[in-house]
Design a protein around this motif. Structure first.
Motif, short mmCIF file in Angstrom:
data_model
loop_
_atom_site.label_atom_id
_atom_site.label_comp_id
_atom_site.label_asym_id
_atom_site.label_seq_id
_atom_site.Cartn_x
_atom_site.Cartn_y
_atom_site.Cartn_z
N PHE A 1 7.53 -4.62 10.77
CA PHE A 1 8.64 -4.03 10.00
C PHE A 1 8.13 -3.42 8.70
CE2 PHE A 1 11.67 -6.61 12.58
CZ PHE A 1 12.49 -5.56 12.96
N LYS A 2 7.17 -4.09 8.07
CA LYS A 2 6.64 -3.57 6.80
C LYS A 2 5.89 -2.26 7.07
CE LYS A 2 6.14 -3.97 2.52
NZ LYS A 2 7.35 -3.74 1.77
N ARG A 3 5.06 -2.29 8.09
CA ARG A 3 4.20 -1.13 8.42
C ARG A 3 5.03 0.08 8.84
NH1 ARG A 3 1.29 -3.88 12.23
NH2 ARG A 3 2.52 -3.07 13.97
N ASP A 4 5.95 -0.14 9.76
CA ASP A 4 6.67 0.98 10.36
C ASP A 4 7.85 1.44 9.52
OD1 ASP A 4 4.97 0.78 12.46
OD2 ASP A 4 6.42 0.01 13.90
N GLN A 5 8.52 0.50 8.87
CA GLN A 5 9.80 0.87 8.23
C GLN A 5 9.90 0.46 6.77
OE1 GLN A 5 11.69 -1.10 11.52
NE2 GLN A 5 12.87 0.71 12.04
N ASN A 6 8.81 -0.13 6.26
CA ASN A 6 8.80 -0.63 4.89
C ASN A 6 9.97 -1.60 4.64
OD1 ASN A 6 7.63 -0.94 2.41
ND2 ASN A 6 8.80 0.74 1.47
N LEU A 7 10.29 -2.40 5.64
CA LEU A 7 11.34 -3.41 5.50
C LEU A 7 10.67 -4.78 5.39
CD1 LEU A 7 13.87 -2.17 8.20
CD2 LEU A 7 14.24 -2.16 5.72
N THR A 8 11.23 -5.62 4.53
CA THR A 8 10.64 -6.94 4.33
C THR A 8 11.60 -8.02 4.83
OG1 THR A 8 9.56 -6.10 2.37
CG2 THR A 8 9.65 -8.49 2.58
N TYR A 9 11.13 -8.82 5.77
CA TYR A 9 11.94 -9.95 6.24
C TYR A 9 11.12 -11.23 6.13
CZ TYR A 9 15.00 -6.50 8.43
OH TYR A 9 15.85 -5.46 8.66
N PRO A 10 11.66 -12.27 5.48
CA PRO A 10 10.99 -13.56 5.56
C PRO A 10 11.00 -14.02 7.02
CG PRO A 10 12.94 -13.64 4.11
CD PRO A 10 12.94 -12.31 4.77
N ILE A 11 9.98 -14.75 7.44
CA ILE A 11 9.92 -15.04 8.88
C ILE A 11 11.03 -15.96 9.36
CG2 ILE A 11 7.44 -14.53 9.10
CD1 ILE A 11 7.10 -17.59 9.51
N ASP A 12 11.67 -16.69 8.44
CA ASP A 12 12.79 -17.51 8.94
C ASP A 12 14.06 -16.68 9.15
OD1 ASP A 12 13.27 -17.14 6.30
OD2 ASP A 12 13.58 -19.26 5.80
N GLN A 13 13.97 -15.37 8.91
CA GLN A 13 15.11 -14.50 9.24
C GLN A 13 14.79 -13.61 10.45
OE1 GLN A 13 16.06 -14.66 4.66
NE2 GLN A 13 16.90 -12.78 5.57
N LEU B 1 9.61 5.43 21.61
CA LEU B 1 9.67 6.46 22.66
C LEU B 1 10.50 7.61 22.12
CD1 LEU B 1 10.25 4.16 25.76
CD2 LEU B 1 8.14 4.90 24.72
N ILE B 2 9.82 8.49 21.44
CA ILE B 2 10.52 9.54 20.72
C ILE B 2 9.68 10.82 20.81
CG2 ILE B 2 9.59 8.85 18.47
CD1 ILE B 2 12.53 9.07 17.45
N PHE B 3 10.35 11.95 21.04
CA PHE B 3 9.62 13.16 21.45
C PHE B 3 9.64 14.26 20.39
CE2 PHE B 3 11.67 11.60 25.57
CZ PHE B 3 10.63 10.72 25.82
N ASP B 4 8.82 15.26 20.65
CA ASP B 4 8.80 16.51 19.87
C ASP B 4 8.56 16.25 18.37
OD1 ASP B 4 9.61 17.73 22.30
OD2 ASP B 4 11.71 17.34 21.83
N GLY B 5 7.80 15.21 18.08
CA GLY B 5 7.46 14.92 16.68
C GLY B 5 8.62 14.36 15.87
N ALA B 6 9.76 14.02 16.54
CA ALA B 6 10.89 13.45 15.79
C ALA B 6 10.49 12.09 15.23
CB ALA B 6 12.10 13.32 16.69
N LYS B 7 11.20 11.65 14.22
CA LYS B 7 10.89 10.35 13.59
C LYS B 7 12.04 9.39 13.86
CE LYS B 7 7.39 9.99 10.30
NZ LYS B 7 6.52 10.38 11.37
N HIS B 8 11.68 8.15 14.15
CA HIS B 8 12.73 7.14 14.28
C HIS B 8 13.13 6.67 12.89
CE1 HIS B 8 14.94 3.54 15.26
NE2 HIS B 8 14.15 2.88 14.44
N ILE B 9 14.41 6.72 12.61
CA ILE B 9 14.91 6.22 11.32
C ILE B 9 15.88 5.08 11.60
CG2 ILE B 9 16.08 6.82 9.15
CD1 ILE B 9 13.75 8.65 9.51
N SER B 10 15.68 3.99 10.89
CA SER B 10 16.62 2.89 11.00
C SER B 10 17.62 2.99 9.85
CB SER B 10 15.89 1.55 10.90
OG SER B 10 16.85 0.51 10.78
N ILE B 11 18.89 2.78 10.15
CA ILE B 11 19.91 2.85 9.08
C ILE B 11 19.61 1.82 7.98
CG2 ILE B 11 21.59 1.28 10.20
CD1 ILE B 11 23.74 3.44 9.18
N ALA B 12 18.92 0.74 8.35
CA ALA B 12 18.60 -0.29 7.37
C ALA B 12 17.67 0.21 6.27
CB ALA B 12 17.95 -1.50 8.06
#
Ligand code: PMP
Ligand code: GLU
Length: 398
Positions: A89-101, A218-229
Motif C-alpha cells: 500500500f505504501k509503495r503503490d498508493q502511498n497509503l499507510t495502514y498499521p498491520i492490525d488494520q 490489470l490496466i491497459f494503454d498506460g492508464a493509472k489505477h487510482i484509489s479513491i482513498a
C-alpha cells in the motif's frame, strides 16, 4: 414416519433461500463438464487467469510447507503477510495502514463478505453502480442490507456520474461500492472522475466506501489505477480497500484476499467475525502471498501486457460480428458485449452459444444488464480466435 417426509419438511433459513448460486462459477463448471465429456467447448466464462502461478511464489509456499508452516496462524493472517501488504500500500498508493488494520481472508470474496457483514444492519442501503460484479448484491442480501443498483450508461463508459450519485444518496445510505477496474465492464475511473464523486460524498460524511481494487494491476494503454482513498485523508478514513492475489499474480486457487480498514473499529469487528468463522487463511499459502507482493510485480506487468494484446484481438474480432457491439475495456480481462440487436435475452443467448456454437460466455442479467453478455479474455490468442470464428459462423448462419 417416512424419510421422504422428513426431507420435505426441511425449512432453510430465509437468508440462504434468497440466494442463487454464483452464475459465473456455475457456467464455468458447466463448460468444464462438457469438456470432460469430450465436447470441444471454448470457455470465455469465469474470470480466471489461464497463467500458472509464477514459480518463485510456488517455491516460497513449498519451502514454508516443508519447514513445517502447517499450523494455525493468527486469524487475521501472519505478521509477515500483513507487513508485505502494508509495504504494498505504501509503495503503490502511498497509503499507510498499521498491520492490525489489515485482515487477510480466504480470497477477496471472503474479505468483501466480512466487510458487508460487519458494516450492515437490516435496512441499510448499499449503492452499487451497475453493471456490477454479481456477488455484491448476494452478499449485501445475506448481510441483511438492501442493494440499490445505480444504472450507468455505455455513453458514460459505464461509470457512475456525480449526478446519478447525488440523486441516489439518502439518509439510509450506508455504503457505496466502487470497483475500478470493473468486472464486468473493464471501465477504469480517472482521478478527475473520482474527484467529482468525492465532492458529492463530502456532503454525506456517514457513507462508507468499499473500494474493490482486485483488478488494480490489470490496466491497459498506460492508464493509472487510482484509489479513491488516495484523494484526501477524509476519504481515506471512510474507505475500506479490498484487494487480493487471485488476478494480479494468477493465484485464484490459493484463496488469498485482504481488507485494509482505515477505521479501527471495523478492523476489530472483521477480526472477530473471522476468528469465529474461518480463522486464518491457509498457513503456507500466506508465505507464497508474501513472495507475490514483494517480488511479483514484474510478472504481473508481463501478464498484463499479454492481456492487453488479447483485449485488442478479441475486441477487434467481436466488433466485426454484426449484431454484437463490444465495449472496449481499459482494465480487467472481460469484454462486455451489447447483444440488444440479437433479439435474445442474455440467458437465452448464452445457452444457445454454449450448446450450438460451443462457446461459453456469461449472461449480463446477473450483473444487472440483460442486454449484454460477458466474455473473458484470460485465455490464449488461439482460443480467442477460435471462439470468434465459431461466433461469427453462428451469427452469420442466422
Ligand atoms: N471482486 C471482483 C470484482 C471479482 O471479479 C472477483 C472475482 N473472483 C473477486 C472480487 C473475488 O476474487 P477472489 O475471491 O478470487 O480473491
Ligand atoms: N470473479 C470471477 C468472475 O467474475 C470468478 C468467479 C467468481 O468468483 O464469481 O468470473
Amino acid at each position: 414416519m417416512t424419510t421422504g417426509s422428513v426431507q420435505d419438511k426441511l425449512e432453510l433459513s430465509r437468508r440462504v433461500s434468497l440466494l442463487e448460486p454464483s452464475e459465473t462459477l456455475a457456467i464455468a463448471a458447466k463448460a468444464k463438464e462438457l469438456q470432460s465429456k469430450g465436447i470441444d467447448v471454448v470457455s470465455l466464462s469465469a474470470g480466471e487467469p489461464d497463467f500458472d502461478t509464477p514459480d518463485f511464489i510456488k517455491q516460497a509456499a513449498a519451502d514454508a510447507l516443508m519447514k513445517g508452516v502447517t499450523k494455525y496462524t493468527p486469524a487475521v493472517g501472519t505478521v509477515e503477510l500483513r507487513e508485505a501488504i502494508a509495504r504494498k500500500f505504501k509503495r503503490d498508493q502511498n497509503l499507510t495502514y498499521p498491520i492490525d488494520q489489515i485482515i487477510v481472508s480466504s480470497g477477496a470474496k471472503h474479505s468483501l463478505f466480512n466487510v458487508f457483514f460487519s458494516l450492515l444492519n437490516e435496512g441499510d442501503e448499499v449503492l452499487i453502480p451497475g453493471p456490477y460484479w454479481l456477488s455484491y448484491t448476494a452478499m449485501v442480501t445475506l448481510a441483511g442490507g438492501t442493494s440499490k443498483v445505480l444504472a450507468t450508461h455505455e455513453d458514460t463508459q459505464f461509470k457512475l456520474t456525480p449526478d446519478i450519485l447525488r440523486r441516489s444518496l439518502s439518509p439510509r445510505t450506508k455504503v457505496l461500492v466502487l470497483n475500478s477496474p470493473s468486472n464486468p465492464t473493464g471501465a477504469v475511473y480517472t482521478r478527475q472522475e473520482l474527484e467529482a464523486l468525492a465532492e458529492v460524498l463530502l456532503d454525506y460524511p456517514k457513507v462508507q466506501i468499499v473500494s474493490d481494487e482486485i483488478y488494480e494491476k490489470l490496466i491497459f494503454d498506460g492508464a493509472k489505477h487510482i484509489s479513491i482513498a488516495t484523494l484526501s485523508s477524509e476519504l481515506a478514513q471512510r474507505t475500506v480497500i479490498v484487494n487480493g492475489h487471485s488476478k494480479a499474480y494468477a493465484m485464484t486457487g490459493w484463496r488469498l484476499g485482504y481488507a485494509a480498514c482505515a477505521n479501527k473499529e471495523l478492523a476489530k469487528a472483521i477480526s472477530s467475525l473471522q476468528s469465529h468463522s474461518t480463522s486464518n487463511p491457509t498457513s503456507f499459502a500466506q508465505a507464497g502471498g508474501v513472495a507475490a507482493l514483494d517480488q511479483g510485480d514484474p510478472e504481473a506487468e508481463r501478464m498484463c501486457k499479454v492481456y492487453q494484446k488479447r483485449r485488442d484481438l478479441l475486441y477487434g474480432l467481436i466488433s466485426q460480428i454484426k449484431p454484437l457491439k463490444p465495449f472496449k475495456p481499459q482494465g480487467a480481462f472481460y469484454l462486455f458485449v451489447n447483444i440488444a440487436e440479437t433479439g435474445f435475452s442474455s440467458a437465452d443467448l448464452i445457452q444457445k452459444l454454449l450448446e450450438e456454437a460451443h462457446v461459453a460466455t456469461i449472461p449480463g442479467k446477473p450483473f444487472g444488464s440483460d442486454s449484454h453478455i460477458r466474455m473473458s479474455f484470460a485465455t490464449s490468442e488461439a482460443k480467442l480466435e477460435e471462439a470468434a470464428r465459431r461466433l461469427s459462423r453462428w451469427f452469420s448462419a442466422r
